[in-house]
Scaffold this motif. Structure first.
Motif, PDB file in Angstrom:
ATOM      1  N   HIS A 150      41.837   8.817  24.459  1.00  0.00           N
ATOM      2  CA  HIS A 150      41.057   7.804  23.744  1.00  0.00           C
ATOM      3  C   HIS A 150      39.751   7.507  24.472  1.00  0.00           C
ATOM      4  O   HIS A 150      39.716   7.472  25.713  1.00  0.00           O
ATOM      5  CB  HIS A 150      41.880   6.516  23.591  1.00  0.00           C
ATOM      6  CG  HIS A 150      43.022   6.681  22.659  1.00  0.00           C
ATOM      7  ND1 HIS A 150      44.211   7.273  23.036  1.00  0.00           N
ATOM      8  CD2 HIS A 150      43.153   6.360  21.353  1.00  0.00           C
ATOM      9  CE1 HIS A 150      45.026   7.305  22.005  1.00  0.00           C
ATOM     10  NE2 HIS A 150      44.411   6.748  20.967  1.00  0.00           N
ATOM     11  N   ASP A 151      38.703   7.282  23.691  1.00  0.00           N
ATOM     12  CA  ASP A 151      37.400   6.943  24.267  1.00  0.00           C
ATOM     13  C   ASP A 151      37.488   5.697  25.123  1.00  0.00           C
ATOM     14  O   ASP A 151      38.194   4.752  24.785  1.00  0.00           O
ATOM     15  CB  ASP A 151      36.367   6.682  23.155  1.00  0.00           C
ATOM     16  CG  ASP A 151      35.908   7.948  22.478  1.00  0.00           C
ATOM     17  OD1 ASP A 151      35.997   9.020  23.095  1.00  0.00           O
ATOM     18  OD2 ASP A 151      35.451   7.859  21.322  1.00  0.00           O
ATOM     19  N   ARG A 152      36.756   5.723  26.217  1.00  0.00           N
ATOM     20  CA  ARG A 152      36.554   4.573  27.086  1.00  0.00           C
ATOM     21  C   ARG A 152      37.844   4.037  27.710  1.00  0.00           C
ATOM     22  O   ARG A 152      37.949   2.856  28.010  1.00  0.00           O
ATOM     23  CB  ARG A 152      35.805   3.477  26.336  1.00  0.00           C
ATOM     24  CG  ARG A 152      34.448   3.983  25.819  1.00  0.00           C
ATOM     25  CD  ARG A 152      33.622   2.967  25.108  1.00  0.00           C
ATOM     26  NE  ARG A 152      33.384   1.760  25.863  1.00  0.00           N
ATOM     27  CZ  ARG A 152      32.398   1.571  26.732  1.00  0.00           C
ATOM     28  NH1 ARG A 152      31.542   2.520  26.962  1.00  0.00           N
ATOM     29  NH2 ARG A 152      32.263   0.418  27.364  1.00  0.00           N
ATOM     30  N   ALA A 153      38.809   4.920  27.901  1.00  0.00           N
ATOM     31  CA  ALA A 153      40.039   4.550  28.593  1.00  0.00           C
ATOM     32  C   ALA A 153      40.135   5.368  29.877  1.00  0.00           C
ATOM     33  O   ALA A 153      39.739   6.536  29.917  1.00  0.00           O
ATOM     34  CB  ALA A 153      41.260   4.810  27.712  1.00  0.00           C
ATOM     35  N   SER A 154      40.628   4.753  30.912  1.00  0.00           N
ATOM     36  CA  SER A 154      40.910   5.455  32.157  1.00  0.00           C
ATOM     37  C   SER A 154      42.163   4.838  32.758  1.00  0.00           C
ATOM     38  O   SER A 154      42.645   3.802  32.301  1.00  0.00           O
ATOM     39  CB  SER A 154      39.720   5.400  33.128  1.00  0.00           C
ATOM     40  OG  SER A 154      39.339   4.078  33.387  1.00  0.00           O
ATOM     41  N   VAL A 155      42.691   5.482  33.767  1.00  0.00           N
ATOM     42  CA  VAL A 155      43.906   5.017  34.429  1.00  0.00           C
ATOM     43  C   VAL A 155      43.644   5.075  35.924  1.00  0.00           C
ATOM     44  O   VAL A 155      43.019   6.012  36.414  1.00  0.00           O
ATOM     45  CB  VAL A 155      45.118   5.902  34.048  1.00  0.00           C
ATOM     46  CG1 VAL A 155      46.328   5.579  34.902  1.00  0.00           C
ATOM     47  CG2 VAL A 155      45.443   5.734  32.573  1.00  0.00           C
ATOM     48  N   PHE A 156      44.109   4.045  36.621  1.00  0.00           N
ATOM     49  CA  PHE A 156      43.960   4.081  38.069  1.00  0.00           C
ATOM     50  C   PHE A 156      45.217   3.557  38.733  1.00  0.00           C
ATOM     51  O   PHE A 156      46.052   2.902  38.121  1.00  0.00           O
ATOM     52  CB  PHE A 156      42.711   3.325  38.544  1.00  0.00           C
ATOM     53  CG  PHE A 156      42.739   1.826  38.368  1.00  0.00           C
ATOM     54  CD1 PHE A 156      43.188   0.990  39.379  1.00  0.00           C
ATOM     55  CD2 PHE A 156      42.268   1.240  37.200  1.00  0.00           C
ATOM     56  CE1 PHE A 156      43.184  -0.386  39.227  1.00  0.00           C
ATOM     57  CE2 PHE A 156      42.260  -0.134  37.037  1.00  0.00           C
ATOM     58  CZ  PHE A 156      42.718  -0.953  38.057  1.00  0.00           C
ATOM     59  N   PHE A 157      45.330   3.896  40.015  1.00  0.00           N
ATOM     60  CA  PHE A 157      46.448   3.504  40.856  1.00  0.00           C
ATOM     61  C   PHE A 157      45.849   2.826  42.069  1.00  0.00           C
ATOM     62  O   PHE A 157      44.949   3.365  42.704  1.00  0.00           O
ATOM     63  CB  PHE A 157      47.228   4.752  41.267  1.00  0.00           C
ATOM     64  CG  PHE A 157      48.313   4.500  42.269  1.00  0.00           C
ATOM     65  CD1 PHE A 157      49.563   4.070  41.878  1.00  0.00           C
ATOM     66  CD2 PHE A 157      48.077   4.707  43.620  1.00  0.00           C
ATOM     67  CE1 PHE A 157      50.560   3.857  42.812  1.00  0.00           C
ATOM     68  CE2 PHE A 157      49.064   4.492  44.565  1.00  0.00           C
ATOM     69  CZ  PHE A 157      50.318   4.067  44.151  1.00  0.00           C
TER      70      PHE A 157
END
Length: 144
Positions: free
Chosen positions: A51-58
């Motif tokens: 999806h546009d403009r989504a990211s994931v971080f830890f």
């Protein structure tokens, strides 16, 4: 003339850091997600990243879904258009540890489905008997 960014430590006792900010906190939200433990968990994360403009971080032991989206009440002067009726989460937010200083640095940060899948393949335990290598391709037919 380019105005120099005010340093947090240079603020006077009656000054508010928000008066010098471009409202970073109003341009995204991050929600904790379950720690991925198997490939199906990483498939969900891969779906998020499609999806546009989504990211994931830890960071600090917690996984987050980060959605880069601007609050619909953020005004052109970077002030809140519903300040007196803003949600409780906004009321509770302080500038003590906000992103004003531009030091966004996460332990792990993923922007594409390919990045998370590569990470999953490198870190997720394989099922017994499953090889780390790709399956052997079928033999080519012998030409006579």
């Amino acid at each position: 003339m380019i105005q120099k960014k005010v340093r947090r430590e240079d603020l006077g006792p009656d000054e508010n850091l928000c008066e010098h900010c471009t409202a970073k906190c109003c341009r995204y939200f991050a929600l904790p997600i379950d720690t991925p433990t198997d490939f199906s968990d990483f498939e969900f994360i891969r779906w998020y990243l499609l999806h546009d403009r989504a990211s994931v971080f830890f960071d600090e032991g917690v996984w987050y879904l980060l959605v880069h989206t601007t609050c619909k009440h953020l005004q052109a002067d970077y002030r809140c258009g519903i300040y007196h009726t803003r949600p409780q989460i906004c009321r509770d937010y302080t500038t003590d540890a906000c992103e004003y200083d531009d030091d966004w640095c996460y332990e792990k940060y993923f922007e594409t489905p390919e990045q998370i899948w590569e990470y999953a393949e490198a870190t997720t335990l394989r099922r017994p008997g499953q090889s780390l290598r790709s399956t052997k391709p079928p033999a080519l037919p012998i030409l006579s």
